[in-house]
Design a protein around this motif. Sequence first.
Motif, short mmCIF file in Angstrom:
data_model
loop_
_atom_site.label_atom_id
_atom_site.label_comp_id
_atom_site.label_asym_id
_atom_site.label_seq_id
_atom_site.Cartn_x
_atom_site.Cartn_y
_atom_site.Cartn_z
N GLN A 50 0.73 -1.53 -0.21
CA GLN A 50 0.23 -0.07 -0.14
C GLN A 50 0.78 1.11 0.04
O GLN A 50 0.79 2.25 -0.44
CB GLN A 50 -1.04 0.45 1.20
CG GLN A 50 -2.01 -1.03 1.05
CD GLN A 50 -2.81 -0.53 -0.05
OE1 GLN A 50 -2.81 -1.47 -1.09
NE2 GLN A 50 -3.90 -0.34 0.12
N VAL A 51 2.02 1.42 1.00
CA VAL A 51 3.02 2.70 0.44
C VAL A 51 3.40 2.42 -0.67
O VAL A 51 3.49 3.93 -1.15
CB VAL A 51 4.15 1.81 1.84
CG1 VAL A 51 4.95 3.04 1.66
CG2 VAL A 51 3.06 2.15 2.98
N ILE A 52 3.90 1.61 -1.25
CA ILE A 52 4.60 1.79 -2.08
C ILE A 52 3.24 2.13 -3.29
O ILE A 52 3.34 2.86 -4.21
CB ILE A 52 4.87 0.33 -2.87
CG1 ILE A 52 5.81 -0.55 -2.14
CG2 ILE A 52 5.23 0.66 -4.82
CD1 ILE A 52 6.81 -1.23 -2.63
N LYS A 53 2.40 1.45 -3.99
CA LYS A 53 1.03 2.20 -4.36
C LYS A 53 0.64 3.39 -4.81
O LYS A 53 0.64 3.97 -5.50
CB LYS A 53 -0.01 1.27 -4.13
CG LYS A 53 -1.16 1.63 -5.15
CD LYS A 53 -2.35 0.91 -4.42
CE LYS A 53 -3.32 1.61 -3.65
NZ LYS A 53 -4.94 0.96 -2.79
N TYR A 54 0.32 3.79 -2.71
CA TYR A 54 0.22 5.83 -3.16
C TYR A 54 1.90 6.11 -3.20
O TYR A 54 0.92 7.33 -3.98
CB TYR A 54 0.21 5.28 -1.09
CG TYR A 54 -1.35 4.81 -1.42
CD1 TYR A 54 -2.88 5.52 -2.04
CD2 TYR A 54 -1.55 3.96 -0.63
CE1 TYR A 54 -3.64 4.87 -2.38
CE2 TYR A 54 -3.84 3.28 -0.13
CZ TYR A 54 -4.50 4.54 -1.67
OH TYR A 54 -5.23 3.36 -0.98
N ILE A 55 2.49 6.37 -3.16
CA ILE A 55 3.23 7.07 -3.16
C ILE A 55 3.82 6.90 -5.17
O ILE A 55 5.03 8.07 -5.14
CB ILE A 55 5.28 6.61 -2.40
CG1 ILE A 55 6.24 7.95 -2.65
CG2 ILE A 55 6.04 5.19 -3.01
CD1 ILE A 55 5.65 9.30 -1.57
N TRP A 56 3.90 5.70 -5.58
CA TRP A 56 4.16 5.57 -6.26
C TRP A 56 2.75 6.44 -7.80
O TRP A 56 3.39 7.70 -8.04
CB TRP A 56 3.51 4.37 -7.37
CG TRP A 56 3.79 3.96 -8.37
CD1 TRP A 56 3.43 4.21 -9.74
CD2 TRP A 56 4.97 3.08 -9.04
NE1 TRP A 56 4.43 3.36 -10.53
CE2 TRP A 56 4.71 3.11 -10.64
CE3 TRP A 56 6.11 2.20 -8.59
CZ2 TRP A 56 5.92 2.53 -10.89
CZ3 TRP A 56 7.38 1.98 -9.33
CH2 TRP A 56 7.69 2.16 -10.14
#
Length: 76
Positions: free
Chosen positions: A39-45
């Motif tokens: 989720q962290v990766i998805k939103y920062i992406w």
Amino acid sequence: MTDSVNHPAHYTAGNVECIDAIDAATTDLNGAEAYNTGQVIKYIWRWKRKNGLEDLRKCRWYLDRLIAKLEGDERV
């Protein structure tokens, strides 16, 4: 032509799709660690391509949850 279901533009940067980056980053993780990291990766992406500040706040929420879990906070 864009494919908003299988290859949404806000999940592609250069030649890399976010799902592929998440798969690689979470290979050795399980459960909540894998989910929250993804989720962290998805939103920062996607923050700049989709929801801006809202996505950064979501990213922070999942990151704080991951940190709390690693610190032993049983409430998360």
